[in-house]
Design a protein around this motif. Structure first.
Motif, PDB file in Angstrom:
ATOM      1  N   ARG A 156       0.854  -1.193   0.000  1.00 31.08           N
ATOM      2  CA  ARG A 156       0.000   0.000   0.000  1.00 31.08           C
ATOM      3  C   ARG A 156       0.891   1.246   0.000  1.00 31.08           C
ATOM      4  O   ARG A 156       1.807   1.361   0.826  1.00 31.08           O
ATOM      5  N   PRO A 157       0.663   2.183  -0.935  1.00 28.82           N
ATOM      6  CA  PRO A 157       1.477   3.400  -0.982  1.00 28.82           C
ATOM      7  C   PRO A 157       1.044   4.458   0.027  1.00 28.82           C
ATOM      8  O   PRO A 157       1.742   5.440   0.243  1.00 28.82           O
ATOM      9  N   LYS A 158      -0.117   4.274   0.617  1.00 25.01           N
ATOM     10  CA  LYS A 158      -0.576   5.163   1.675  1.00 25.01           C
ATOM     11  C   LYS A 158      -1.298   4.332   2.721  1.00 25.01           C
ATOM     12  O   LYS A 158      -1.799   3.238   2.441  1.00 25.01           O
ATOM     13  N   VAL A 159      -1.339   4.852   3.941  1.00 20.97           N
ATOM     14  CA  VAL A 159      -1.850   4.084   5.077  1.00 20.97           C
ATOM     15  C   VAL A 159      -2.954   4.880   5.756  1.00 20.97           C
ATOM     16  O   VAL A 159      -2.825   6.093   5.971  1.00 20.97           O
ATOM     17  N   LEU A 160      -4.034   4.189   6.090  1.00 21.68           N
ATOM     18  CA  LEU A 160      -5.117   4.817   6.843  1.00 21.68           C
ATOM     19  C   LEU A 160      -4.644   5.053   8.274  1.00 21.68           C
ATOM     20  O   LEU A 160      -4.116   4.136   8.922  1.00 21.68           O
ATOM     21  N   ALA A 161      -4.819   6.266   8.745  1.00 20.42           N
ATOM     22  CA  ALA A 161      -4.347   6.631  10.078  1.00 20.42           C
ATOM     23  C   ALA A 161      -5.516   6.837  11.026  1.00 20.42           C
ATOM     24  O   ALA A 161      -6.601   7.261  10.620  1.00 20.42           O
ATOM     25  N   TYR A 162      -5.269   6.536  12.296  1.00 15.47           N
ATOM     26  CA  TYR A 162      -6.262   6.912  13.304  1.00 15.47           C
ATOM     27  C   TYR A 162      -5.664   7.970  14.215  1.00 15.47           C
ATOM     28  O   TYR A 162      -4.493   7.902  14.592  1.00 15.47           O
ATOM     29  N   ALA A 163      -6.468   8.981  14.532  1.00 11.97           N
ATOM     30  CA  ALA A 163      -6.024  10.050  15.419  1.00 11.97           C
ATOM     31  C   ALA A 163      -5.982   9.514  16.840  1.00 11.97           C
ATOM     32  O   ALA A 163      -6.984   9.036  17.366  1.00 11.97           O
ATOM     33  N   SER A 164      -4.814   9.584  17.455  1.00 14.31           N
ATOM     34  CA  SER A 164      -4.609   9.037  18.792  1.00 14.31           C
ATOM     35  C   SER A 164      -4.455  10.182  19.777  1.00 14.31           C
ATOM     36  O   SER A 164      -3.502  10.946  19.718  1.00 14.31           O
ATOM     37  N   GLY A 165      -5.431  10.307  20.680  1.00 15.07           N
ATOM     38  CA  GLY A 165      -5.397  11.411  21.631  1.00 15.07           C
ATOM     39  C   GLY A 165      -6.445  11.240  22.716  1.00 15.07           C
ATOM     40  O   GLY A 165      -6.606  10.168  23.275  1.00 15.07           O
ATOM     41  N   LEU A 166      -7.184  12.331  22.995  1.00 15.19           N
ATOM     42  CA  LEU A 166      -8.258  12.328  23.990  1.00 15.19           C
ATOM     43  C   LEU A 166      -7.770  11.850  25.351  1.00 15.19           C
ATOM     44  O   LEU A 166      -8.362  10.989  25.993  1.00 15.19           O
ATOM     45  N   TYR A 167      -6.643  12.427  25.782  1.00 12.23           N
ATOM     46  CA  TYR A 167      -6.148  12.215  27.142  1.00 12.23           C
ATOM     47  C   TYR A 167      -6.998  13.036  28.112  1.00 12.23           C
ATOM     48  O   TYR A 167      -7.984  13.660  27.728  1.00 12.23           O
ATOM     49  N   PHE A 168      -6.580  13.060  29.376  1.00 14.06           N
ATOM     50  CA  PHE A 168      -7.272  13.835  30.395  1.00 14.06           C
ATOM     51  C   PHE A 168      -6.476  15.102  30.676  1.00 14.06           C
ATOM     52  O   PHE A 168      -5.287  15.031  30.993  1.00 14.06           O
ATOM     53  N   ARG A 169      -7.126  16.231  30.584  1.00 16.80           N
ATOM     54  CA  ARG A 169      -6.448  17.506  30.828  1.00 16.80           C
ATOM     55  C   ARG A 169      -7.155  18.309  31.919  1.00 16.80           C
ATOM     56  O   ARG A 169      -6.628  18.490  32.997  1.00 16.80           O
ATOM     57  N   ASN A 170      -8.338  18.786  31.628  1.00 16.20           N
ATOM     58  CA  ASN A 170      -9.102  19.604  32.570  1.00 16.20           C
ATOM     59  C   ASN A 170     -10.085  18.707  33.317  1.00 16.20           C
ATOM     60  O   ASN A 170     -11.068  18.235  32.736  1.00 16.20           O
ATOM     61  N   VAL A 171      -9.845  18.477  34.597  1.00 18.58           N
ATOM     62  CA  VAL A 171     -10.684  17.535  35.351  1.00 18.58           C
ATOM     63  C   VAL A 171     -12.126  18.005  35.451  1.00 18.58           C
ATOM     64  O   VAL A 171     -13.027  17.203  35.729  1.00 18.58           O
ATOM     65  N   ASP A 172     -12.369  19.282  35.233  1.00 20.53           N
ATOM     66  CA  ASP A 172     -13.738  19.803  35.306  1.00 20.53           C
ATOM     67  C   ASP A 172     -14.482  19.698  33.972  1.00 20.53           C
ATOM     68  O   ASP A 172     -15.681  19.937  33.917  1.00 20.53           O
ATOM     69  N   ARG A 173     -13.734  19.303  32.896  1.00 18.57           N
ATOM     70  CA  ARG A 173     -14.370  19.248  31.567  1.00 18.57           C
ATOM     71  C   ARG A 173     -13.960  17.969  30.821  1.00 18.57           C
ATOM     72  O   ARG A 173     -13.775  17.991  29.605  1.00 18.57           O
ATOM     73  N   THR A 219     -15.400  15.231  29.865  1.00 12.90           N
ATOM     74  CA  THR A 219     -16.252  14.780  28.762  1.00 12.90           C
ATOM     75  C   THR A 219     -16.337  15.836  27.671  1.00 12.90           C
ATOM     76  O   THR A 219     -16.208  15.527  26.479  1.00 12.90           O
ATOM     77  N   ASP A 220     -16.538  17.073  28.060  1.00 12.15           N
ATOM     78  CA  ASP A 220     -16.665  18.149  27.068  1.00 12.15           C
ATOM     79  C   ASP A 220     -15.405  18.276  26.225  1.00 12.15           C
ATOM     80  O   ASP A 220     -15.475  18.433  24.995  1.00 12.15           O
ATOM     81  N   GLU A 221     -14.236  18.213  26.876  1.00 14.77           N
ATOM     82  CA  GLU A 221     -13.001  18.370  26.110  1.00 14.77           C
ATOM     83  C   GLU A 221     -12.785  17.189  25.170  1.00 14.77           C
ATOM     84  O   GLU A 221     -12.269  17.358  24.052  1.00 14.77           O
ATOM     85  N   ALA A 222     -13.199  15.982  25.589  1.00 15.67           N
ATOM     86  CA  ALA A 222     -13.069  14.812  24.723  1.00 15.67           C
ATOM     87  C   ALA A 222     -13.968  14.944  23.504  1.00 15.67           C
ATOM     88  O   ALA A 222     -13.564  14.633  22.371  1.00 15.67           O
ATOM     89  N   VAL A 223     -15.183  15.407  23.703  1.00 11.30           N
ATOM     90  CA  VAL A 223     -16.120  15.590  22.594  1.00 11.30           C
ATOM     91  C   VAL A 223     -15.587  16.625  21.610  1.00 11.30           C
ATOM     92  O   VAL A 223     -15.601  16.424  20.387  1.00 11.30           O
ATOM     93  N   GLU A 224     -15.086  17.731  22.132  1.00 15.23           N
ATOM     94  CA  GLU A 224     -14.570  18.791  21.260  1.00 15.23           C
ATOM     95  C   GLU A 224     -13.357  18.301  20.466  1.00 15.23           C
ATOM     96  O   GLU A 224     -13.247  18.580  19.258  1.00 15.23           O
ATOM     97  N   GLU A 225     -12.471  17.585  21.131  1.00 16.45           N
ATOM     98  CA  GLU A 225     -11.276  17.085  20.454  1.00 16.45           C
ATOM     99  C   GLU A 225     -11.646  16.072  19.374  1.00 16.45           C
ATOM    100  O   GLU A 225     -11.129  16.120  18.243  1.00 16.45           O
TER     101      GLU A 225
END
Length: 379
Positions: free
Chosen positions: A128-145, A147-153
């Motif tokens: 394959r000359p190109k590869v399907l990528a998955y975005a790897s993230g959605l860690y924990f940053r703001n303990v007060d948000r 769920t909201d920050e995960a949804v936005e990201e």
């Protein structure tokens, strides 16, 4: 051609915004160890070692370097076995293997540059000359948000064209974790694959309970549900759930992965090219996985060098299992702050609607920007 020197470049930078996962460690800095292998014909190869940089540097400088200087870089298998035989009395996994990985990647880069061919052509060809990528993230940053920050990201990645996203769980509560995953699933819809990574924060009953809820949400795979040394636990979770269980980023060499595959502990294995033994050993790990009809989806979290090495490896992976409409191996495309990934290559990696081109140039297919090495070097 002879190897004349092995030079390590230890890099560090403060992250733009601290983050954490279920492990509880707050990531405030980012490090990397780049390995440079020079030859008497002026060809230089580059490698990347995963793990604590000061430890890797010491291993490469004091233990491994002397066994490769003066040797022919084309003797890559010979050198791998030489290095492994030298370190195996000190442990069959961990940082010694990571050090070998960095040197091995650099040797393949040299071989590719000397022959004028990309590494994937040297290790089997281009599936394959190109590869399907998955975005790897959605860690924990703001303990007060959380769920909201995960949804936005997640929405941001979906709007960029990513067709798969990986998120973290591990909030100490099945209810809180599932509410957060469900919110992300609702935000990105059913057409975007969702992957969940527990960073081995569960015991077996917890993993099975949360896995059953993840199945209802259509999660693609459940990564590292239990501690990596608990092979039987992974097998028990895998047998109890219909969702695919993935893991292996904490395993090393064909010997470590053989144990996982023999026990059918995981449905997807994830060797890290910069940790598990380099390209030489990861080819053998992939062959073992193919013999067990187990997909290989390598982990990728390092520098641009490590990303290029992973892409070269992915290009040469056969479909597993082969079929009319196969499930292609995907690239982990990390989204946390990482200037070593974004700046180190002369031409930065980019994705187009979630697809990343495999570098077609010789060797790794990238040119390393030495000014970036100097900018982030630890004095």
């Amino acid at each position: 051609m002879k190897i004349t020197d092995v030079i390590t470049h230890q890099l560090s930078v403060k992250v733009d915004q601290p983050f954490t996962s279920s492990r509880g460690w707050v990531y405030t800095t980012r490090g990397a160890l780049v390995v440079e292998v020079r030859t008497d014909e002026g060809i230089t190869g580059w490698g990347d070692c995963y793990g604590p940089t000061s430890v890797c540097k010491s291993i490469v400088d004091t233990l491994l370097k002397s066994s490769v200087v003066g040797k022919d870089p084309f003797d890559v298998e010979v050198l791998w076995e030489t290095l492994y035989s030298k370190v195996k009395d000190y442990g069959l996994s961990g940082m010694t293997i990571s050090g070998i990985s960095g040197i091995d990647i650099a040797l393949w880069d040299i071989i590719g540059k000397a022959t004028g061919m990309p590494i994937h052509k040297l290790i089997g060809g281009c599936f394959r000359p190109k590869v399907l990528a998955y975005a790897s993230g959605l860690y924990f940053r703001n303990v007060d948000r959380l769920t909201d920050e995960a949804v936005e990201e997640a929405r941001g990645y979906a709007s960029q064209g990513f067709r798969a996203i990986k998120m973290k769980i591990g909030l100490g509560s099945l209810k809180r974790d599932i509410e957060r995953v469900a919110a992300v699933r609702a935000a990105i819809g059913q057409d975007v694959q969702l992957i969940v990574d527990a960073d081995h924060c569960c015991n077996v009953p917890q993993a099975i309970n949360i896995g059953r809820e993840l199945e209802k949400l259509g999660v693609y795979w459940f990564e590292e549900p239990v501690s990596p040394e608990d092979i039987d636990g992974h097998a028990e979770v895998s047998r109890a759930l219909d969702i695919a269980i993935a893991g292996g980023e904490n395993d090393f060499t064909k010997h470590g992965f053989r144990r996982l595959l023999e026990r059918h502990a995981m449905d997807i294995i994830q060797p890290d090219v910069c940790a598990a033994g380099g390209i030489t050993e990861c080819r053998k790990i992939a062959a073992l996985a193919q013999a067990y009809a187990t997909p290989c989806m390598p982990r990728a979290r390092g520098t641009a060098i490590g990303l290029a090495a992973t892409l070269q490896f992915l290009a040469a992976l056969p479909e597993c299992p082969p079929c009319l409409v196969p499930m292609p191996p995907m690239l982990e495309y990390e989204q946390t702050f990482n200037p070593f990934r974004d700046e180190l290559a002369g031409q930065p990696f980019t994705h187009k609607q979630g697809w990343v081109d495999v570098p077609a140039g010789s060797g790794l297919g990238i040119e390393v920007d030495r000014t970036v090495l100097e900018r982030y070097r630890i004095a």
